[in-house]
Design an enzyme around this catalytic site. Sequence first.
Site, short mmCIF file in Angstrom:
data_model
loop_
_atom_site.label_atom_id
_atom_site.label_comp_id
_atom_site.label_asym_id
_atom_site.label_seq_id
_atom_site.Cartn_x
_atom_site.Cartn_y
_atom_site.Cartn_z
N ASP A 70 68.75 90.12 12.07
CA ASP A 70 67.85 91.24 11.81
C ASP A 70 66.71 91.26 12.82
OD1 ASP A 70 66.71 88.90 10.86
OD2 ASP A 70 66.55 89.56 8.79
N ASP A 139 62.73 87.03 -3.26
CA ASP A 139 63.27 88.11 -4.10
C ASP A 139 64.80 88.21 -3.97
OD1 ASP A 139 63.58 89.13 -1.56
OD2 ASP A 139 62.41 90.96 -1.90
N HIS A 141 66.55 88.37 -1.13
CA HIS A 141 67.13 89.09 0.03
C HIS A 141 67.76 88.10 1.00
CE1 HIS A 141 62.98 88.68 2.02
NE2 HIS A 141 63.77 88.28 3.00
N GLU A 146 66.92 94.02 1.21
CA GLU A 146 66.00 93.91 0.08
C GLU A 146 66.70 94.32 -1.22
OE1 GLU A 146 63.39 92.38 0.54
OE2 GLU A 146 61.97 93.24 1.96
C1 GLP Z 1 62.84 86.84 6.37
C2 GLP Z 1 64.15 86.91 7.13
C3 GLP Z 1 65.29 86.26 6.37
C4 GLP Z 1 64.84 84.91 5.84
C5 GLP Z 1 63.68 85.08 4.91
C6 GLP Z 1 63.20 83.77 4.33
O1 GLP Z 1 62.65 87.90 5.50
N1 GLP Z 1 64.52 88.24 7.47
O2 GLP Z 1 66.40 86.13 7.22
O3 GLP Z 1 65.91 84.30 5.18
O4 GLP Z 1 62.61 85.65 5.66
O5 GLP Z 1 62.38 83.14 5.26
P1 GLP Z 1 61.92 81.63 5.15
O6 GLP Z 1 63.10 80.81 5.50
O7 GLP Z 1 60.82 81.51 6.17
O8 GLP Z 1 61.44 81.42 3.77
#
Ligand code: GLP
Length: 264
Positions: A70, A139, A141, A146
Amino acid sequence: MEVLIGEGEQLARLAADVIEERVRSRAAIGARAVLGLATGSSPLAVYDELARRHREEGLSFAGVEAFLLDEYLGLPPDDPRSYRNVIEQELVSRVDLDPADVHGLDGLAEDVPAACAAYEMAIVASGGVDVQILGIGADGHVAFNEPGSSLASRTRLKTLTPGTRADNARFFDGDVDAVPRHCLTQGLGTIMQARHLVLVALGRAKSEAVHQLVEGPVSAMWPATVLQHHPHVTVLLDEGAASRLQLAAYYREAFAEKPPWQGL
Ligand code: GLP
């Protein structure tokens, strides 16, 4: 879905083992492995471990192709907060991956639907993702899919929830207003086509999302639950992230008793 509960470095080694095995086995037959790379803090120890194996053990990523999950809309690729740049810093620059073989969504694309369609075609043209590293949002995702995302979605533009923007404000000097409102993301249907999904979740803040992912009903309200329909998912959890699992004792027993030949 295989659930492994351990501590951070052990989890990073397990994820790195999966990637190393795929990179080496593809190279052995003259083929290129295709990796799916995730940003966020969860996979960082995995990238550290891969960089260490490259440095100390000669693990080569030459010829490997990679696709990012992404990207923020509106950020140029050289912006330090762009996911393209984060992956460059955290992995690409530390190993012998050719940056030209690392594909990301263009946050400055003028024709977003065309850019998303081209990205889907590029993944298919590569032969498809062999191993996809994933994190998970609080949440539920995955990538930037989302809650409410179609479980069959493809690469497209999404609007970030206020919760995700607040979570990610730490990368924007704590300023939630600086976090872009839109992003481009592989869809859940796109991610589901990778051959092996390896999801890493760390900390109690992820425990409800992890419980839903593993044990909840499949629902667009918890997008990661679509992974229950995938035939090969490895879920790597620390104690905090595993703290709400109903069947934690069973997952621990299954891992401890796993036949040595089985692998991940
Ligand atoms: C972002 C990314 C996701 C990731 C999520 C959790 O929203 N787009 O790919 O999994 O954050 O991030 P973290 O691993 O820093 O908690």
